[in-house]
Design a protein around this motif. Structure first.
Motif, short mmCIF file in Angstrom:
data_model
loop_
_atom_site.label_atom_id
_atom_site.label_comp_id
_atom_site.label_asym_id
_atom_site.label_seq_id
_atom_site.Cartn_x
_atom_site.Cartn_y
_atom_site.Cartn_z
N ASN A 105 0.82 -1.22 0.00
CA ASN A 105 0.00 0.00 0.00
C ASN A 105 0.85 1.27 0.00
OD1 ASN A 105 -2.39 -1.55 0.10
ND2 ASN A 105 -2.25 -1.68 2.34
N GLY A 106 2.00 1.19 -0.64
CA GLY A 106 2.86 2.36 -0.77
C GLY A 106 3.67 2.69 0.46
N SER A 107 3.58 1.89 1.53
CA SER A 107 4.32 2.17 2.76
C SER A 107 5.77 1.73 2.62
CB SER A 107 3.67 1.44 3.93
OG SER A 107 4.45 1.58 5.10
N THR A 108 6.67 2.51 3.22
CA THR A 108 8.09 2.14 3.24
C THR A 108 8.43 1.23 4.42
OG1 THR A 108 8.62 4.14 4.50
CG2 THR A 108 8.76 4.28 2.10
#
Length: 461
Positions: free
Chosen positions: A345-348
């Motif tokens: 979900n685009g999280s680093t």
């Protein structure tokens, strides 16, 4: 209910406060309240109809008046300086548990997907969803006519390869024997001619002819392959046998696979095939069967990289789920992946796959649902415990709690230990500085200073 009466000396500028030891009667309270209301309305003495106050409203109003009176008493006692109003809680010992809450799916400890690459019709499905199976138990029976025919063809090819090899082996043995005999004869003729040539009884041409015949016989003999001193057929015939033997094994396996069996003991949780369909053409290309070992359940969870350092194998876990209707099931951490993966979900942020083994197997938990797990990271028992909000962190990083002693603030330096979501263990910097029942100031203001006068608000009932 005790109230405070005030009487002021208008010219002297002093204020006296005295506490009534006896409770004020309801009738007197109503009269005092009416007088207050008249004063607020500008001193009008016009009487109006009034509603009778409920007991609850009286109690609330009395509490407000008492609170205000108490504030005035301490204001007077402080020579006119205001004392801060605070609430307190008694210092007590208790237990603190630091937990990590995560959620994940419940599944069996072993899970296999059973498939078939045979383009064969399904004749029987003796097992259905929910059935328990043992390792090797038949799940489906396929049409084996084609598999038998292909095995017969492969077997014939193998037999032919073996027969050919044997023929070539005999040819090699016979040919080598003859070539060796021809060489020995040619060699003996050459030696005899050489003796005659040396005696002058044979010509040079006769000697060369004998030598050439011997060399031709040697080359013919060397065309044969020897193994351990014995002639063998060409290697290609042996390789052909190996190839055909492999084909036979493949066809035997295909024939055996016309009976689809379970590779593990477990429960059939999904059946994605039907009688009359082909085994390699299932619904939505799903596996024919899914088998789970539901004797022991486990949870697969992902732990944040920021929390994984506190998680260890063997830590106790409490598991809850809607299906349990409030029941708590026990488990423990059994494995932690050595590598992290993307959270998505685009999280680093990275997460680490972790497995929890469910210890209580006689619960209502079932595979395929989502459950919540609380991992016990740390625990402290019989220690001093206060809410987080009661701990003061000073600009230099040190911490303290504020207690009220004889209506004055006393700062006690502490360190924090095990922390839960709302409470923390506190450890006094000076041994013996904390005592049972101390009045710890709740949510202390930054304005509080050591030695400051405070008013302890009455506790709500």
């Amino acid at each position: 209910m005790n109230l405070f009466k005030r009487k002021g000396k208008e010219n002297g500028g002093t204020l006296e406060a005295e506490s009534l030891a006896e409770p004020m009667p309801d009738e007197e309270f109503d009269k005092e309240l009416q007088n207050l209301m008249k004063e607020e309305s500008g001193g009008s003495k016009k009487k109006k109809g009034r509603k009778k106050w409920s007991k609850k409203r009286k109690i609330i109003t009395i509490g407000v008046v008492a609170f205000f009176g108490l504030f005035l008493v301490f204001q007077a006692a402080g020579g006119g300086s205001s004392a801060m109003m605070v609430t307190v809680s008694p210092l007590e010992k208790g237990n603190v548990v630091e937990e990590l809450s995560v959620s994940g799916p419940v599944q069996g400890t072993d899970s296999v997907e059973v498939v078939s690459n045979l383009h064969a019709e399904i004749l029987e499905l003796p097992m259905k969803e929910g059935d328990r199976v043992e390792k090797g138990q038949v799940l489906a029976v396929l049409d084996d006519k084609d598999a038998k025919k292909e095995l017969d063809i492969a077997q014939n090819a193998y037999d032919t390869a073996v027969s050919t090899y044997q023929d070539k082996q005999r040819e090699a043995e016979n040919g080598y024997s003859k070539a060796k005999q021809d060489y020995e004869t040619a060699k003996a003729n050459y030696n005899r001619t050489l003796t005659l040539f040396q005696a002058g009884s044979a010509t040079q041409v006769e000697l060369e002819t004998a030598s050439n015949a011997m060399e031709d016989a040697r080359r013919q003999m060397n065309t044969y392959t020897l193994k351990d001193g014995r002639p063998v057929a060409n290697e290609s015939y042996a390789l052909q046998i190996e190839k055909e033997a492999f084909e036979v094994e493949q066809k035997k396996e295909a024939l055996a696979n016309t009976k689809v069996t379970s590779p593990i003991a477990g429960t059939v949780v999904r059946v994605n095939c039907k009688v009359g369909r082909f085994a390699d053409k299932t619904d939505d290309d799903k596996p024919m069967f899914i088998i789970n070992n539901l004797d022991v359940l486990e949870m697969k969870i992902n732990v944040s990289e920021y929390s994984i350092g506190k998680v260890a194998i063997g830590q106790p876990v409490e598991i809850t789920a809607d299906i349990l209707n409030g029941e708590v099931v026990k488990g423990e951490v059994t494995s932690i992946s050595p590598t992290g993966e993307e959270k998505g979900n685009g999280s680093t942020e990275r997460v680490i796959p972790t497995t929890i083994r469910i210890i209580d197997q006689n619960s209502r938990l079932i595979a395929g649902i989502t459950a919540k797990a609380r991992i016990e990271l740390n625990r402290a028992e019989n220690v001093w415990v206060v809410p987080f909000s009661n701990v003061i962190q000073k600009p230099d990083g040190t911490m303290a709690i504020a207690v009220a002693e004889e209506n004055k603030v006393k700062m006690i330096p502490v360190k924090t230990g095990v922390e839960s979501d709302i409470e923390t263990e506190i450890i006094p910097v000076e041994e013996g500085a904390l005592k049972e029942g101390m009045q710890v100031i709740n949510t202390p203001s930054d304005l509080l200073k050591d030695g400051m006068a405070v008013v302890i608000a009455p506790s709500a009932q």
